[in-house]
Motif scaffolding. Structure first.
Motif, short mmCIF file in Angstrom:
data_model
loop_
_atom_site.label_atom_id
_atom_site.label_comp_id
_atom_site.label_asym_id
_atom_site.label_seq_id
_atom_site.Cartn_x
_atom_site.Cartn_y
_atom_site.Cartn_z
N VAL A 145 36.21 14.53 -17.81
CA VAL A 145 36.81 13.95 -19.02
C VAL A 145 36.97 12.43 -18.86
O VAL A 145 37.29 11.96 -17.78
N SER A 174 39.94 8.60 -13.65
CA SER A 174 40.84 8.04 -12.64
C SER A 174 41.92 7.15 -13.27
O SER A 174 43.01 7.02 -12.74
N GLY A 204 35.17 9.49 -9.66
CA GLY A 204 34.17 10.28 -10.37
C GLY A 204 32.96 10.60 -9.52
O GLY A 204 32.47 11.73 -9.52
N GLY A 224 31.54 11.34 -21.52
CA GLY A 224 31.59 10.02 -20.89
C GLY A 224 30.37 9.21 -21.26
O GLY A 224 29.73 9.45 -22.29
N GLU A 225 30.06 8.26 -20.41
CA GLU A 225 28.95 7.35 -20.71
C GLU A 225 27.60 8.05 -20.61
O GLU A 225 27.41 8.95 -19.79
N THR A 228 26.13 8.09 -17.08
CA THR A 228 26.76 9.08 -16.21
C THR A 228 26.25 10.48 -16.58
O THR A 228 25.94 11.29 -15.71
N LEU A 247 28.33 12.14 -25.25
CA LEU A 247 28.09 10.81 -24.67
C LEU A 247 28.44 9.69 -25.67
O LEU A 247 29.29 9.88 -26.51
N CYS A 280 34.11 6.97 -29.09
CA CYS A 280 32.66 7.21 -29.19
C CYS A 280 32.23 7.32 -30.65
O CYS A 280 31.07 7.09 -30.96
N GLU A 377 26.37 0.15 -27.09
CA GLU A 377 27.75 0.57 -27.29
C GLU A 377 28.68 -0.42 -26.57
O GLU A 377 28.51 -0.68 -25.38
P1 NDP Z 1 32.35 7.52 -17.50
O1 NDP Z 1 31.05 8.18 -17.72
O2 NDP Z 1 32.39 6.38 -16.55
O3 NDP Z 1 33.44 8.54 -16.95
C1 NDP Z 1 33.72 9.76 -17.58
C2 NDP Z 1 34.21 10.74 -16.54
O4 NDP Z 1 33.15 10.99 -15.61
C3 NDP Z 1 35.39 10.21 -15.71
O5 NDP Z 1 36.23 11.29 -15.37
C4 NDP Z 1 34.69 9.67 -14.47
O6 NDP Z 1 35.54 9.62 -13.34
C5 NDP Z 1 33.61 10.73 -14.28
N1 NDP Z 1 32.46 10.29 -13.50
C6 NDP Z 1 32.08 9.03 -13.19
N2 NDP Z 1 30.96 9.05 -12.44
C7 NDP Z 1 30.62 10.35 -12.26
C8 NDP Z 1 29.55 11.03 -11.60
N3 NDP Z 1 28.60 10.36 -10.95
N4 NDP Z 1 29.51 12.37 -11.66
C9 NDP Z 1 30.45 13.05 -12.35
N5 NDP Z 1 31.49 12.47 -12.97
C10 NDP Z 1 31.56 11.14 -12.96
O7 NDP Z 1 32.86 7.14 -18.92
P2 NDP Z 1 34.22 6.42 -19.27
O8 NDP Z 1 35.35 7.10 -18.61
O9 NDP Z 1 34.00 4.98 -19.02
O10 NDP Z 1 34.36 6.75 -20.81
C11 NDP Z 1 33.82 5.96 -21.78
C12 NDP Z 1 32.47 6.51 -22.25
O11 NDP Z 1 32.60 7.85 -22.70
C13 NDP Z 1 31.92 5.75 -23.42
O12 NDP Z 1 30.57 5.43 -23.21
C14 NDP Z 1 32.03 6.71 -24.60
O13 NDP Z 1 31.11 6.57 -25.62
C15 NDP Z 1 31.93 8.02 -23.95
N6 NDP Z 1 32.65 9.01 -24.73
C16 NDP Z 1 31.94 9.93 -25.45
C17 NDP Z 1 32.59 10.85 -26.23
C18 NDP Z 1 31.86 11.89 -27.01
O14 NDP Z 1 32.48 12.85 -27.41
N7 NDP Z 1 30.57 11.78 -27.24
C19 NDP Z 1 34.06 10.87 -26.33
C20 NDP Z 1 34.69 9.88 -25.53
C21 NDP Z 1 33.98 8.99 -24.75
P3 NDP Z 1 36.26 8.23 -12.93
O15 NDP Z 1 37.21 7.94 -14.02
O16 NDP Z 1 36.92 8.58 -11.67
O17 NDP Z 1 35.17 7.21 -12.80
#
Ligand code: NDP
Length: 474
Positions: A145, A174, A204, A224-225, A228, A247, A280, A377
């Motif tokens: 998440v 985190s 992560g 997330g991104e 990722t 994403l 997002c 984005e």
């Molecule tokens: P990240 O992808 O950096 O992180 C998301 C989650 O993944 C965090 O818990 C992170 O942990 C974890 N993570 C990081 N690296 C890895 C890995 N290699 N393997 C597995 N898990 C990992 O995104 P953000 O937290 O920066 O969130 C923002 C992004 O999320 C934006 O791009 C946004 O568009 C997208 N988003 C999409 C949504 C949707 O529904 N489509 C909704 C909300 C956001 P840690 O925090 O410890 O790095």
């Protein structure tokens, strides 16, 4: 604050600690244990043992639904405290945080009701007998998440996964692990078997890699991104682990001259700047017919300048701080890029003299869709207003992005609304409003915005396997 492993509080194996900051002050709010691969091993073992013993999936679907209803009730009982925690940790205005906690309870209520409505099928095959399709839980679900809606997005995955009878291992971001840890406690208190619930804050890359690469994990649900998500998809191919991805986005709000464009101009700023643009679904491209362009920019700017930027716990605040200085710097860099590419900054983009991570909402006019601010984005409070000539041009611009998550169309012409909605390649669209998310309806993206759909009954596909069973009558 400790980890939650198999429903029990535990320090991290390494003793490592995460410092959790408060975006409004820049100061430490609290500390949380930071897990690593050894903790993932314990969580997977608890989840696997619990699932294989059938302690949760073996209960009737109705019984599971009752437990999830109790989860919702406990969230509501604690609403003010959870909302305050979320507001302080994520920098959200308290009114928004209350709305999200209330919505989180609603997600559990929805899936409580859905638990005993996961129907199978019977199929008229040629052989003599009965052919039926059963929907069974997938097993151990790792749910990863982000920080922008820490509790709410956790519930979008956790509630359907549990409704279907799975074990869950939640990996919060985190920066914002506090409400997910609280939710973990509530799940156990409500009666979800302890082994089925782990919440593992930690880096992560470490926790994520350990979860994604383990063959005892049956399903990864990730938000997330996009980069990722792509790395998770690659890692999951080794074990053919099921993956769903929510994403990024670069959604368009298309405003035709025949629309009630004054209403659109008044309402659309919050579709970009709510959650300080860290959403997002943000309509970060506002695509406006050229005959009303200048008037629209003026009205949109007035509405933006009237938004109340302030501290999260002030009841009048509409826009809080950003999550971190790093995230704010991304927006500031894009404002420089926009200036270099020839866009005009009409308002905002100001960093106040304040230790919190604030940035005033920025409006860019004269943006061409080929500019980087229109293609990439930003995930911050930056809106680009782009002119278009005619319907075909509007559709071309809306689709000219690698993403396809959300969007809006403003028009009074029903035929045009239908044609444009069908032509725009995006997972969620609204006509004459900017709202994207409804608990009962599917949510997710086309193209680089993801794989699969969350919410509604569509989410049940992620968390169930399909078994075809044939009973011979011969
Ligand atoms: P990240 O992808 O950096 O992180 C998301 C989650 O993944 C965090 O818990 C992170 O942990 C974890 N993570 C990081 N690296 C890895 C890995 N290699 N393997 C597995 N898990 C990992 O995104 P953000 O937290 O920066 O969130 C923002 C992004 O999320 C934006 O791009 C946004 O568009 C997208 N988003 C999409 C949504 C949707 O529904 N489509 C909704 C909300 C956001 P840690 O925090 O410890 O790095």
């Amino acid at each position: 604050m400790d980890l939650l492993i198999g429903g029990t509080r535990a320090p991290s194996s390494s003793g490592a600690i995460l410092s959790i900051l408060e975006p409004a002050t820049g100061l430490e709010l609290t500390t949380v244990a930071s897990g690593d691969a050894a903790d993932v091993e314990l969580a997977i073992r608890a989840a696997r043992d619990s699932f294989d013993a059938g302690v949760w999936a073996g209960q009737s679907a109705t019984a599971r639904g009752r437990v999830l209803l109790r989860v919702a009730a406990l969230i509501r009982e604690d609403l003010e405290d959870i909302a305050t925690l979320e507001a302080r940790n994520a920098g959200k205005p308290i009114g928004d945080a209350r709305w999200e906690v209330n919505a989180a309870a609603g997600v559990f209520e929805y899936y409580a009701g859905a638990a005993n409505k996961i129907f199978g099928e019977t199929i008229p095959v040629q052989d003599a007998g009965i052919d039926m399709v059963l929907r069974e839980p997938v097993g151990v679900c790792a749910l990863i998440v982000p920080w922008n809606f820490p509790l709410l997005i956790t519930t979008w995955k956790t509630a359907p996964a549990l409704a279907c009878g799975n074990s869950v291992i939640i990996k919060p971001a985190s920066l914002t692990p506090l409400t997910a840890l609280r939710l973990g406690e509530i799940l156990v208190e409500a009666g979800v078997p302890a082994g089925c619930v782990s919440v593992l804050p930690g880096p992560g890359r470490v926790i994520g890699d350990a979860l994604v690469s383990d063959r005892r994990v049956d399903k990864i649900g990730f938000t997330g991104e996009t980069t990722t998500g792509a790395s998770i998809l690659r890692a999951s191919s080794e074990n053919i682990t099921r993956v769903s991805l929510e994403l990024g986005g670069k959604s368009a709000c298309v405003v035709f001259a025949d629309a009630d464009w004054e209403k659109a101009a008044a309402e659309t700023p919050m579709s970009v700047f709510a959650n300080t643009g860290q959403d997002c679904c943000a309509r970060s491209r506002i695509v406006v017919e050229d005959s009303i362009y200048d008037d629209f920019v003026a009205a949109f700017t007035r509405a933006t300048e009237s938004l109340q930027v302030g501290t999260p716990l002030d009841e009048t605040t509409e826009i809080g701080p950003m999550i971190s200085t790093a995230q704010r710097q991304v927006s500031l860099d894009y404002l420089d890029i926009a200036a270099a590419e020839g866009a005009e900054r009409v308002t905002g983009g100001i960093v106040p003299d304040d230790p919190g991570f604030y940035l005033s909402p920025a409006v860019l006019a004269g943006v061409d869709n080929a500019m980087r601010v229109a293609q990439e984005e930003i995930f911050g409070p930056v809106a680009s207003i782009i002119p278009f000539r005619d319907e075909a041009d509007a559709i071309r611009i809306a689709n000219d992005t690698p993403y396809g998550l959300s969007g809006s169309i403003w028009t009074r012409d029903l035929g045009r609304a239908i044609r444009t909605a069908k032509a725009i390649r995006t997972g969620v669209l609204s006509v004459n409003t900017n709202k994207s998310v409804r608990t009962e309806a599917p949510f997710g993206g086309y193209k680089h915005s993801g794989l699969g759909r969350e919410l509604g009954m569509h989410a049940m596909h992620h968390y169930t396997e399909v078994k075809n069973l044939f009973l011979s009558s011969e």
